[in-house]
Design an enzyme around this catalytic site. Structure first.
Site, PDB file in Angstrom:
ATOM      1  N   CYS A   1      24.876  60.638 -71.945  1.00  0.00           N
ATOM      2  CA  CYS A   1      25.724  58.258 -72.067  1.00  0.00           C
ATOM      3  C   CYS A   1      25.178  57.890 -71.983  1.00  0.00           C
ATOM      4  O   CYS A   1      25.007  56.685 -72.539  1.00  0.00           O
ATOM      5  CB  CYS A   1      25.886  59.394 -71.122  1.00  0.00           C
TER       6      CYS A   1
ATOM      7  N   ASN B   1      20.906  65.177 -63.291  1.00  0.00           N
ATOM      8  CA  ASN B   1      21.413  65.123 -64.712  1.00  0.00           C
ATOM      9  C   ASN B   1      20.152  65.521 -65.316  1.00  0.00           C
ATOM     10  O   ASN B   1      20.048  65.480 -66.440  1.00  0.00           O
ATOM     11  CB  ASN B   1      22.443  64.265 -65.057  1.00  0.00           C
TER      12      ASN B   1
ATOM     13  N   ALA C   1      34.317  63.060 -64.175  1.00  0.00           N
ATOM     14  CA  ALA C   1      33.115  62.796 -63.389  1.00  0.00           C
ATOM     15  C   ALA C   1      33.233  60.744 -63.239  1.00  0.00           C
ATOM     16  O   ALA C   1      33.467  60.588 -62.033  1.00  0.00           O
ATOM     17  CB  ALA C   1      31.918  63.269 -62.989  1.00  0.00           C
ATOM     18  N   THR C   2      33.246  60.668 -63.916  1.00  0.00           N
ATOM     19  CA  THR C   2      33.108  59.716 -64.352  1.00  0.00           C
ATOM     20  C   THR C   2      34.365  58.351 -63.620  1.00  0.00           C
ATOM     21  O   THR C   2      34.395  57.826 -63.066  1.00  0.00           O
ATOM     22  CB  THR C   2      33.061  58.719 -66.241  1.00  0.00           C
TER      23      THR C   2
ATOM     24  N   THR D   1      50.513  61.361 -65.891  1.00  0.00           N
ATOM     25  CA  THR D   1      51.232  62.132 -66.314  1.00  0.00           C
ATOM     26  C   THR D   1      50.067  63.399 -66.743  1.00  0.00           C
ATOM     27  O   THR D   1      48.814  63.168 -67.085  1.00  0.00           O
ATOM     28  CB  THR D   1      52.154  62.751 -67.652  1.00  0.00           C
TER      29      THR D   1
ATOM     30  N   SER E   1      33.479  67.462 -62.286  1.00  0.00           N
ATOM     31  CA  SER E   1      33.688  67.155 -63.532  1.00  0.00           C
ATOM     32  C   SER E   1      33.897  68.943 -64.696  1.00  0.00           C
ATOM     33  O   SER E   1      32.786  69.443 -64.252  1.00  0.00           O
ATOM     34  CB  SER E   1      32.882  66.649 -64.116  1.00  0.00           C
ATOM     35  N   GLY E   2      35.125  68.833 -65.103  1.00  0.00           N
ATOM     36  CA  GLY E   2      34.799  70.572 -65.739  1.00  0.00           C
ATOM     37  C   GLY E   2      34.162  70.882 -66.674  1.00  0.00           C
ATOM     38  O   GLY E   2      34.093  71.626 -66.883  1.00  0.00           O
ATOM     39  N   HIS E   3      33.836  70.306 -67.710  1.00  0.00           N
ATOM     40  CA  HIS E   3      32.758  70.119 -68.730  1.00  0.00           C
ATOM     41  C   HIS E   3      31.259  70.609 -68.288  1.00  0.00           C
ATOM     42  O   HIS E   3      30.714  70.935 -69.841  1.00  0.00           O
ATOM     43  CB  HIS E   3      33.246  69.251 -69.707  1.00  0.00           C
TER      44      HIS E   3
ATOM     45  N   GLN F   1      27.073  67.944 -61.924  1.00  0.00           N
ATOM     46  CA  GLN F   1      25.650  69.373 -62.240  1.00  0.00           C
ATOM     47  C   GLN F   1      25.907  69.881 -61.573  1.00  0.00           C
ATOM     48  O   GLN F   1      25.211  71.191 -61.773  1.00  0.00           O
ATOM     49  CB  GLN F   1      24.418  67.996 -62.881  1.00  0.00           C
TER      50      GLN F   1
END
Length: 386
Positions: A330, A156, A74-75, A245, A203-205, A184
């Site tokens: 963060c 968040n 996301a960043t 890539t 964001s995946g994590h 989120q």
């Protein structure tokens, strides 16, 4: 790490789902081709996997396949969206942006850069004690030169849901673009992101995928593309907006995590709400304040401040029992009062001592909050006003 530590910090990151990890490993060690290689089957398999992932992610937000580009998270998506719009704003004289003071630093810092270095006028709206920005407050700030509104989906730190779907409908008839940082909220409040939002950062994590993978949805307005320009160069693999890539294993991992989360969402939401009630019931033995409007919040995030109790001292006391945070991962190393709670108008003690608890119910099924609440109560001085 000791097994007794209950992990209640999924707003910072989630554990990679074992099913996702297996898929990622397979695409690292077995089908390891480069999606840009066109001369052999390894590359063709990788390209097909990427396209399947792209199509699925698009379907979760009611977008078209070609409107999804993969990023590192996301960043990066936020930076591409906001800095990538800036040249268009400069060319057209539309250099006004509306955002909120409760955004993640991944939005605040790019916009501060545009304000301080490139002459943009940025309005940072404050939400009041509810932690929720009203759509009307945004609309009242619109000007003929407003290029974009950037408003997060779910805060968040407090878990408060912002009215992004309502705002998307209102802004669609204007030339102002809407960007939503959905780090989120993606997967958690799926209906909101199906609204006609121009730019969505994912964001995946936060949903059980690996760190280092995310996406940016760039929704067309009719036939018109969002006028983004790249902020990096070197291949332009993702619609000439994001070079490099493609990380096929991570992309496939995001696809798998998003499928798992979609399929289990109803149960996840029910169990997350049940855990929320258990925690709040246990905390009833303490003197605490709930920060943020509980009627507009995701079920798995709580932000609380305890009367006459230092948050850092409490975290140290509980470190062998529970993993929690004072706010955004963060900024947590700075030990400064939360900018989110300060923007909500809370007093300095409350803002400095906000604790965020966030959980996935499947990972804390056996967690009993009662001993934690008892420890908290024992650390609080006697209530002389009782």
């Amino acid at each position: 790490m000791s097994a007794v530590v209950a992990y209640l910090d999924v707003a910072a990151t989630t554990r990679v789902d074992p099913r996702v990890a297996n898929v990622v490993l397979h695409w690292m060690t077995e089908e390891f081709g480069n999606a840009g290689s066109r001369t052999h089957e390894y590359g063709a398999q990788a390209k097909r996997a990427v396209q399947q992932a792209r199509s699925f992610i698009a379907s979760t937000v009611n977008a078209k396949t070609e409107e999804v580009i993969f990023t590192s998270g996301a960043t990066e998506s936020n930076n591409i969206a906001l800095l990538g719009l800036a040249p268009y704003g400069e060319k057209t004289g539309r250099k006004h942006i509306i955002t909120s003071a409760i955004e993640h630093k991944a939005v605040i810092e790019p916009l501060t850069h545009l304000r301080d270095s490139r002459g943009f006028d940025v309005d940072f709206l404050t939400p009041g004690s509810s932690g929720r920005i009203s759509a009307q407050a945004v609309l009242e700030k619109l000007r003929p030169d407003t290029l974009a509104v950037s408003l997060m989906h779910v805060n968040n730190e407090t878990g408060v849901i912002q009215p992004v779907a309502e705002l998307a409908e209102k802004l669609r008839a204007t030339p102002t673009y809407l960007h939503v940082d959905a780090a989120q909220g993606y997967g958690k409040v799926p209906g909101d992101l199906a609204a006609p939002i121009d730019l969505i950062s994912i964001s995946g994590h936060k949903i059980g995928a690996p760190k280092g993978i995310g996406a940016l949805v760039t929704r067309r307005r009719g036939w018109d593309k969002i006028p983004l320009e790249p902020i990096m160069f070197g291949g332009g693999q993702e619609r000439k907006l994001r070079p490099g890539t493609l990380a096929v294993p991570l992309i496939v991992g995001l696809h798998e995590a998003a499928k798992i989360f979609r399929d289990s969402h109803d149960r996840w939401e029910r169990d997350a709400r049940a855990m929320r009630e258990r925690i709040l019931q246990a905390l009833g033995t303490t003197r605490f304040r709930l920060n943020g409007d509980p009627t507009h919040s995701v079920p798995h995030i709580l932000n609380v401040s305890f009367d006459q109790l230092n948050a850092e001292a409490l975290i140290v006391r509980l470190k062998d029992q529970i993993a929690i945070a004072t706010g955004s991962a963060c900024t947590s190393a700075s030990y400064t009062p939360s900018h989110v709670l300060q923007a909500m108008g809370l007093d300095s003690d409350t803002a400095a001592n906000g604790l965020r608890l966030s959980w996935f119910p499947s990972q804390v099924q056996d967690f009993d909050p009662t001993p934690i609440a008892q420890t908290i109560a024992s650390m609080q001085p006697a209530d002389n006003g009782a």
